[in-house]
Enzyme design. Structure first.
Site, short mmCIF file in Angstrom:
data_model
loop_
_atom_site.label_atom_id
_atom_site.label_comp_id
_atom_site.label_asym_id
_atom_site.label_seq_id
_atom_site.Cartn_x
_atom_site.Cartn_y
_atom_site.Cartn_z
CG ASP A 207 3.18 0.98 6.57
OD1 ASP A 207 2.39 0.79 6.34
OD2 ASP A 207 4.20 1.72 5.61
CD GLU B 75 -3.20 -3.51 9.21
OE1 GLU B 75 -2.65 -3.78 10.17
OE2 GLU B 75 -2.10 -3.40 7.92
#
Length: 384
Positions: free
Chosen positions: A22, A281
Protein backbone atom coordinates in the site's frame (compact mmCIF):
# COMPACT_ATOMS: atom_id res chain seq x y z
CA UNK A 1 -17.22 30.96 -17.18
CA UNK A 2 -14.73 28.15 -17.63
CA UNK A 3 -13.82 26.44 -14.39
CA UNK A 4 -11.34 24.04 -16.00
CA UNK A 5 -7.98 24.73 -14.47
CA UNK A 6 -4.74 22.96 -13.96
CA UNK A 7 -4.56 21.20 -10.62
CA UNK A 8 -1.51 22.07 -8.57
CA UNK A 9 -2.09 20.33 -5.23
CA UNK A 10 -3.11 16.84 -4.24
CA UNK A 11 -3.77 15.04 -0.94
CA UNK A 12 -3.33 11.27 -0.83
CA UNK A 13 -4.66 9.29 2.15
CA UNK A 14 -3.06 5.88 2.75
CA UNK A 15 -3.92 3.28 5.40
CA UNK A 16 -1.29 0.55 5.43
CA UNK A 17 -2.97 -2.86 5.32
CA UNK A 18 -0.47 -4.95 3.36
CA UNK A 19 2.86 -3.84 4.85
CA UNK A 20 4.82 -2.60 1.87
CA UNK A 21 2.36 -2.80 -1.01
CA UNK A 22 0.00 0.00 0.00
CA UNK A 23 2.63 2.51 1.01
CA UNK A 24 4.76 1.32 -1.91
CA UNK A 25 2.07 2.31 -4.41
CA UNK A 26 1.21 5.58 -2.67
CA UNK A 27 4.85 6.65 -2.39
CA UNK A 28 5.45 5.81 -6.04
CA UNK A 29 2.37 7.79 -7.07
CA UNK A 30 3.28 10.77 -4.84
CA UNK A 31 6.82 10.98 -6.22
CA UNK A 32 5.68 10.74 -9.81
CA UNK A 33 3.01 13.43 -9.35
CA UNK A 34 5.65 15.71 -7.89
CA UNK A 35 8.60 14.93 -10.16
CA UNK A 36 6.87 14.57 -13.52
CA UNK A 37 3.81 16.77 -13.13
CA UNK A 38 4.96 19.45 -10.66
CA UNK A 39 2.09 18.80 -8.25
CA UNK A 40 2.43 19.63 -4.55
CA UNK A 41 1.55 16.39 -2.78
CA UNK A 42 0.59 15.82 0.84
CA UNK A 43 0.75 12.14 1.70
CA UNK A 44 -1.20 11.14 4.82
CA UNK A 45 0.06 7.79 6.16
CA UNK A 46 -0.98 5.92 9.30
CA UNK A 47 2.07 3.61 9.51
CA UNK A 48 5.42 5.37 9.22
CA UNK A 49 7.39 2.27 10.24
CA UNK A 50 6.47 0.31 7.10
CA UNK A 51 7.11 3.47 5.09
CA UNK A 52 10.62 3.74 6.51
CA UNK A 53 11.49 0.21 5.30
CA UNK A 54 11.11 1.31 1.66
CA UNK A 55 12.13 4.94 2.16
CA UNK A 56 14.96 5.19 4.71
CA UNK A 57 14.71 9.01 4.98
CA UNK A 58 11.36 8.73 6.80
CA UNK A 59 11.50 9.68 10.47
CA UNK A 60 8.97 7.52 12.32
CA UNK A 61 8.17 10.07 15.02
CA UNK A 62 7.52 13.17 12.91
CA UNK A 63 3.99 14.52 12.66
CA UNK A 64 4.94 16.32 9.47
CA UNK A 65 8.06 16.04 7.30
CA UNK A 66 9.28 16.87 3.81
CA UNK A 67 10.77 14.12 1.65
CA UNK A 68 11.91 15.89 -1.49
CA UNK A 69 8.99 18.19 -2.08
CA UNK A 70 6.37 15.69 -0.87
CA UNK A 71 4.86 16.60 2.50
CA UNK A 72 4.38 13.47 4.61
CA UNK A 73 1.88 13.70 7.48
CA UNK A 74 1.36 11.10 10.16
CA UNK A 75 -2.33 10.20 9.96
CA UNK A 76 -3.05 9.25 13.57
CA UNK A 77 -6.83 9.28 13.86
CA UNK A 78 -10.09 10.52 12.42
CA UNK A 79 -10.09 13.70 14.49
CA UNK A 80 -8.39 16.88 13.41
CA UNK A 81 -9.67 20.26 12.36
CA UNK A 82 -9.55 21.38 8.76
CA UNK A 83 -10.68 24.47 6.89
CA UNK A 84 -11.40 24.89 3.18
CA UNK A 85 -7.86 26.30 2.80
CA UNK A 86 -6.36 22.98 3.94
CA UNK A 87 -8.04 21.07 1.12
CA UNK A 88 -6.08 20.14 -2.02
CA UNK A 89 -7.34 20.44 -5.63
CA UNK A 90 -7.44 16.65 -5.89
CA UNK A 91 -8.13 14.35 -2.93
CA UNK A 92 -7.39 10.64 -3.28
CA UNK A 93 -8.41 7.98 -0.81
CA UNK A 94 -6.44 4.84 -1.47
CA UNK A 95 -8.31 1.53 -1.30
CA UNK A 96 -11.50 3.15 0.02
CA UNK A 97 -9.94 4.19 3.33
CA UNK A 98 -12.15 6.64 5.28
CA UNK A 99 -10.68 10.12 5.26
CA UNK A 100 -11.31 12.25 8.40
CA UNK A 101 -14.90 13.61 8.57
CA UNK A 102 -13.67 17.16 9.21
CA UNK A 103 -11.58 17.00 6.02
CA UNK A 104 -14.68 15.97 4.05
CA UNK A 105 -16.66 18.83 5.62
CA UNK A 106 -13.88 21.23 4.58
CA UNK A 107 -13.99 19.77 1.04
CA UNK A 108 -17.68 20.73 0.84
CA UNK A 109 -16.89 24.29 1.92
CA UNK A 110 -14.17 24.75 -0.65
CA UNK A 111 -14.96 26.49 -3.93
CA UNK A 112 -14.64 24.84 -6.33
CA UNK A 113 -15.04 21.42 -4.70
CA UNK A 114 -11.91 19.30 -5.05
CA UNK A 115 -11.85 16.30 -7.40
CA UNK A 116 -12.40 13.38 -5.03
CA UNK A 117 -11.13 9.99 -6.19
CA UNK A 118 -11.19 6.55 -4.65
CA UNK A 119 -8.11 4.84 -6.09
CA UNK A 120 -9.02 1.16 -6.07
CA UNK A 121 -6.93 -2.00 -5.97
CA UNK A 122 -5.60 -3.57 -9.14
CA UNK A 123 -7.67 -6.38 -10.61
CA UNK A 124 -7.95 -8.06 -14.01
CA UNK A 125 -11.63 -8.84 -13.43
CA UNK A 126 -14.05 -7.88 -16.18
CA UNK A 127 -16.35 -5.72 -13.97
CA UNK A 128 -13.56 -3.22 -13.28
CA UNK A 129 -13.96 -1.66 -16.73
CA UNK A 130 -17.63 -0.90 -16.00
CA UNK A 131 -16.89 0.75 -12.66
CA UNK A 132 -13.82 2.73 -13.70
CA UNK A 133 -14.51 6.53 -13.41
CA UNK A 134 -18.09 6.01 -12.16
CA UNK A 135 -19.31 8.85 -9.93
CA UNK A 136 -20.70 8.13 -6.48
CA UNK A 137 -22.76 11.02 -5.05
CA UNK A 138 -21.85 11.87 -1.44
CA UNK A 139 -23.36 14.09 1.23
CA UNK A 140 -23.08 17.91 0.89
CA UNK A 141 -23.28 17.82 -2.93
CA UNK A 142 -19.82 16.23 -3.17
CA UNK A 143 -19.07 13.55 -5.75
CA UNK A 144 -16.52 10.79 -5.44
CA UNK A 145 -15.21 8.97 -8.50
CA UNK A 146 -13.87 5.42 -8.66
CA UNK A 147 -10.52 5.11 -10.37
CA UNK A 148 -9.25 1.63 -11.17
CA UNK A 149 -5.76 0.66 -12.27
CA UNK A 150 -5.88 -2.20 -14.75
CA UNK A 151 -4.62 -4.09 -17.75
CA UNK A 152 -6.78 -2.63 -20.54
CA UNK A 153 -7.42 0.69 -22.23
CA UNK A 154 -10.77 0.89 -20.41
CA UNK A 155 -9.02 1.22 -17.04
CA UNK A 156 -6.51 3.64 -15.51
CA UNK A 157 -3.54 1.51 -16.59
CA UNK A 158 -0.52 0.69 -14.41
CA UNK A 159 1.86 2.92 -12.46
CA UNK A 160 4.99 3.61 -14.48
CA UNK A 161 7.52 6.44 -14.31
CA UNK A 162 8.40 8.12 -17.60
CA UNK A 163 12.11 7.20 -17.54
CA UNK A 164 11.60 3.58 -16.48
CA UNK A 165 11.86 1.90 -19.89
CA UNK A 166 15.10 3.65 -20.75
CA UNK A 167 16.67 2.89 -17.35
CA UNK A 168 15.68 -0.77 -17.51
CA UNK A 169 17.00 -1.30 -21.03
CA UNK A 170 20.31 0.42 -20.25
CA UNK A 171 20.73 -1.68 -17.09
CA UNK A 172 19.73 -5.01 -18.66
CA UNK A 173 22.10 -4.45 -21.60
CA UNK A 174 25.02 -3.75 -19.24
CA UNK A 175 26.31 -7.02 -17.76
CA UNK A 176 28.90 -5.15 -15.67
CA UNK A 177 26.23 -2.92 -14.12
CA UNK A 178 24.14 -5.97 -13.19
CA UNK A 179 27.14 -7.76 -11.67
CA UNK A 180 28.16 -4.65 -9.73
CA UNK A 181 24.61 -4.22 -8.43
CA UNK A 182 24.28 -7.83 -7.22
CA UNK A 183 27.84 -8.05 -5.89
CA UNK A 184 27.02 -5.43 -3.23
CA UNK A 185 24.79 -8.14 -1.71
CA UNK A 186 27.62 -10.67 -1.82
CA UNK A 187 26.57 -12.38 -5.07
CA UNK A 188 29.69 -14.07 -6.52
CA UNK A 189 30.63 -14.42 -10.22
CA UNK A 190 29.64 -18.13 -10.03
CA UNK A 191 26.23 -17.15 -8.64
CA UNK A 192 25.87 -14.52 -11.38
CA UNK A 193 26.16 -17.38 -13.88
CA UNK A 194 23.49 -19.46 -12.10
CA UNK A 195 19.71 -19.17 -12.42
CA UNK A 196 18.97 -16.08 -10.32
CA UNK A 197 15.63 -15.91 -8.55
CA UNK A 198 14.24 -13.10 -6.38
CA UNK A 199 11.71 -14.24 -3.77
CA UNK A 200 9.03 -11.97 -2.28
CA UNK A 201 5.92 -13.72 -0.96
CA UNK A 202 3.49 -13.96 1.97
CA UNK A 203 4.29 -16.30 4.89
CA UNK A 204 2.02 -19.14 3.69
CA UNK A 205 3.83 -19.68 0.36
CA UNK A 206 5.18 -23.25 -0.01
CA UNK A 207 8.80 -22.08 0.00
CA UNK A 208 10.26 -25.12 1.80
CA UNK A 209 8.85 -27.48 -0.83
CA UNK A 210 10.42 -25.40 -3.58
CA UNK A 211 13.77 -25.16 -1.78
CA UNK A 212 13.83 -28.97 -1.58
CA UNK A 213 13.32 -29.22 -5.33
CA UNK A 214 15.91 -26.54 -6.07
CA UNK A 215 18.56 -28.24 -3.92
CA UNK A 216 18.22 -31.30 -6.14
CA UNK A 217 18.12 -29.33 -9.37
CA UNK A 218 20.38 -30.18 -12.29
CA UNK A 219 21.64 -26.60 -12.45
CA UNK A 220 22.81 -24.05 -9.90
CA UNK A 221 20.13 -21.73 -8.53
CA UNK A 222 20.71 -18.57 -6.46
CA UNK A 223 17.71 -17.34 -4.51
CA UNK A 224 17.76 -13.74 -3.26
CA UNK A 225 15.23 -13.05 -0.53
CA UNK A 226 14.62 -9.82 1.41
CA UNK A 227 15.03 -9.97 5.18
CA UNK A 228 11.82 -11.05 6.93
CA UNK A 229 10.29 -12.74 3.87
CA UNK A 230 9.45 -16.47 4.10
CA UNK A 231 11.35 -16.31 7.39
CA UNK A 232 10.50 -19.81 8.58
CA UNK A 233 11.58 -21.62 5.40
CA UNK A 234 14.66 -19.43 4.98
CA UNK A 235 15.82 -19.96 8.57
CA UNK A 236 15.27 -23.69 8.26
CA UNK A 237 17.42 -23.73 5.12
CA UNK A 238 20.15 -21.49 6.56
CA UNK A 239 20.19 -23.21 9.93
CA UNK A 240 20.40 -19.76 11.54
CA UNK A 241 18.53 -16.46 11.88
CA UNK A 242 17.72 -14.96 8.49
CA UNK A 243 19.51 -11.65 8.92
CA UNK A 244 20.51 -9.55 5.92
CA UNK A 245 23.88 -10.78 4.66
CA UNK A 246 23.48 -14.42 5.74
CA UNK A 247 23.86 -17.08 3.08
CA UNK A 248 24.06 -20.83 2.78
CA UNK A 249 24.42 -23.36 -0.05
CA UNK A 250 23.05 -26.87 -0.15
CA UNK A 251 23.12 -29.04 -3.24
CA UNK A 252 22.41 -26.84 -6.25
CA UNK A 253 20.79 -24.08 -4.20
CA UNK A 254 22.32 -20.95 -2.65
CA UNK A 255 20.04 -18.71 -0.58
CA UNK A 256 21.08 -15.14 0.21
CA UNK A 257 19.21 -12.82 2.55
CA UNK A 258 19.12 -9.23 1.28
CA UNK A 259 18.40 -6.07 3.23
CA UNK A 260 15.16 -4.29 2.36
CA UNK A 261 16.13 -1.91 -0.43
CA UNK A 262 14.65 1.43 -1.58
CA UNK A 263 12.23 1.18 -4.50
CA UNK A 264 14.67 2.02 -7.34
CA UNK A 265 17.02 -0.74 -6.14
CA UNK A 266 14.15 -3.23 -5.92
CA UNK A 267 13.51 -2.56 -9.62
CA UNK A 268 17.16 -3.30 -10.38
CA UNK A 269 16.89 -6.56 -8.43
CA UNK A 270 13.94 -7.61 -10.61
CA UNK A 271 15.78 -6.54 -13.77
CA UNK A 272 18.90 -8.51 -12.82
CA UNK A 273 17.16 -11.81 -11.95
CA UNK A 274 15.98 -14.51 -14.35
CA UNK A 275 12.77 -15.23 -12.43
CA UNK A 276 10.91 -13.07 -9.92
CA UNK A 277 8.46 -14.19 -7.27
CA UNK A 278 6.38 -11.17 -6.31
CA UNK A 279 3.36 -10.49 -4.13
CA UNK A 280 0.45 -8.13 -3.55
CA UNK A 281 0.17 -5.22 -5.97
CA UNK A 282 3.27 -3.04 -6.06
CA UNK A 283 5.97 -5.67 -6.71
CA UNK A 284 3.50 -7.49 -9.03
CA UNK A 285 3.34 -4.43 -11.31
CA UNK A 286 7.10 -3.85 -11.14
CA UNK A 287 7.66 -7.47 -12.24
CA UNK A 288 5.62 -6.79 -15.38
CA UNK A 289 7.85 -3.83 -16.26
CA UNK A 290 10.97 -5.99 -15.69
CA UNK A 291 10.37 -8.08 -18.82
CA UNK A 292 11.16 -11.33 -16.99
CA UNK A 293 9.12 -14.39 -16.06
CA UNK A 294 7.41 -13.96 -12.70
CA UNK A 295 5.14 -15.82 -10.29
CA UNK A 296 2.57 -13.80 -8.39
CA UNK A 297 1.55 -14.48 -4.79
CA UNK A 298 -1.77 -12.71 -4.38
CA UNK A 299 -2.86 -11.10 -1.10
CA UNK A 300 -4.97 -13.75 0.67
CA UNK A 301 -8.64 -12.90 1.29
CA UNK A 302 -11.44 -14.62 3.19
CA UNK A 303 -13.44 -17.32 1.42
CA UNK A 304 -10.65 -17.59 -1.17
CA UNK A 305 -11.90 -14.49 -2.99
CA UNK A 306 -8.31 -13.92 -4.08
CA UNK A 307 -8.42 -17.09 -6.20
CA UNK A 308 -11.07 -15.43 -8.39
CA UNK A 309 -8.71 -12.47 -8.91
CA UNK A 310 -5.77 -14.75 -9.57
CA UNK A 311 -7.70 -16.68 -12.22
CA UNK A 312 -8.91 -13.44 -13.81
CA UNK A 313 -5.30 -12.32 -14.19
CA UNK A 314 -4.05 -15.66 -15.49
CA UNK A 315 -6.82 -15.64 -18.11
CA UNK A 316 -5.98 -12.11 -19.27
CA UNK A 317 -2.19 -12.47 -19.09
CA UNK A 318 -0.72 -13.33 -22.48
CA UNK A 319 2.87 -14.16 -21.45
CA UNK A 320 1.80 -17.47 -20.01
CA UNK A 321 1.84 -21.21 -20.60
CA UNK A 322 -0.21 -24.02 -19.10
CA UNK A 323 2.74 -24.79 -16.84
CA UNK A 324 3.05 -21.20 -15.61
CA UNK A 325 -0.68 -21.17 -14.78
CA UNK A 326 -0.45 -24.52 -13.02
CA UNK A 327 2.59 -23.36 -11.04
CA UNK A 328 0.85 -20.09 -10.09
CA UNK A 329 -2.31 -21.83 -8.91
CA UNK A 330 -0.25 -24.28 -6.84
CA UNK A 331 1.89 -21.47 -5.37
CA UNK A 332 -1.34 -19.75 -4.25
CA UNK A 333 -2.90 -22.99 -2.97
CA UNK A 334 -5.69 -22.53 -5.52
CA UNK A 335 -5.69 -26.08 -6.81
CA UNK A 336 -7.36 -29.14 -5.37
CA UNK A 337 -4.68 -31.51 -6.65
CA UNK A 338 -1.73 -32.82 -4.69
CA UNK A 339 1.23 -30.82 -5.93
CA UNK A 340 4.31 -32.56 -7.28
CA UNK A 341 6.69 -29.61 -7.01
CA UNK A 342 9.61 -31.38 -8.70
CA UNK A 343 7.57 -32.16 -11.82
CA UNK A 344 5.91 -28.76 -11.84
CA UNK A 345 9.20 -26.88 -11.51
CA UNK A 346 10.82 -28.92 -14.31
CA UNK A 347 7.94 -28.11 -16.69
CA UNK A 348 7.82 -24.44 -15.75
CA UNK A 349 11.58 -24.02 -15.94
CA UNK A 350 11.61 -25.50 -19.44
CA UNK A 351 9.01 -22.89 -20.48
CA UNK A 352 10.93 -19.92 -19.06
CA UNK A 353 12.84 -18.89 -22.23
CA UNK A 354 9.53 -18.88 -24.15
CA UNK A 355 7.80 -16.94 -21.35
CA UNK A 356 10.59 -14.33 -21.32
CA UNK A 357 9.98 -13.63 -25.03
CA UNK A 358 6.20 -13.37 -24.54
CA UNK A 359 6.75 -11.04 -21.57
CA UNK A 360 8.08 -8.42 -23.95
CA UNK A 361 4.83 -8.51 -25.96
CA UNK A 362 2.71 -8.22 -22.82
CA UNK A 363 4.88 -5.34 -21.64
CA UNK A 364 4.25 -3.51 -24.96
CA UNK A 365 0.50 -4.07 -24.62
CA UNK A 366 0.62 -2.54 -21.13
CA UNK A 367 2.59 0.48 -22.38
CA UNK A 368 -0.20 1.21 -24.86
CA UNK A 369 -2.62 1.84 -21.97
CA UNK A 370 -0.61 4.89 -20.84
CA UNK A 371 0.53 5.31 -17.24
CA UNK A 372 -1.80 5.50 -14.25
CA UNK A 373 -0.58 8.88 -12.96
CA UNK A 374 -1.03 10.70 -16.28
CA UNK A 375 -4.38 8.97 -16.85
CA UNK A 376 -5.56 10.01 -13.39
CA UNK A 377 -4.64 13.66 -13.92
CA UNK A 378 -6.28 13.69 -17.36
CA UNK A 379 -9.46 12.34 -15.80
CA UNK A 380 -9.34 14.92 -12.98
CA UNK A 381 -9.22 17.69 -15.62
CA UNK A 382 -12.43 16.40 -17.21
CA UNK A 383 -14.48 16.43 -14.00
CA UNK A 384 -13.28 19.62 -12.33
Amino acid sequence: MNHHKTHTSLALFCKVVDNFGDIGICWRLARQLEQEHGIAVTLWVDDLRSFQRICPEISIDSEIQQIGTVTVRHWRDQDGLFTANDVADIVIEFFACDIPPAYIAAMAERTPHPVWLNLEGLSAEEWVEGCHTLPSPQARSLKKYFFFPGFTGKTGGLLRESGLEQQRQAFQQDAAAMSAFLSQFGVTPAEMASLKVSLFCYPQAPVSALFDVWQNSGKAITCLVPEGVAAEAVEKFLGQAAKAGTTSSRGALTVRVLPFVPQPDYDKLLWACDLNFVRGEDSFVRAQWADKPFIWHIYPQDEDLHHVKLNAFLQRYTATTTNLSEFSLSWNEATKKMVDWAALWALFEADMPKIAIMSTDWHCQMLENGDLTSNLLKFAETVS
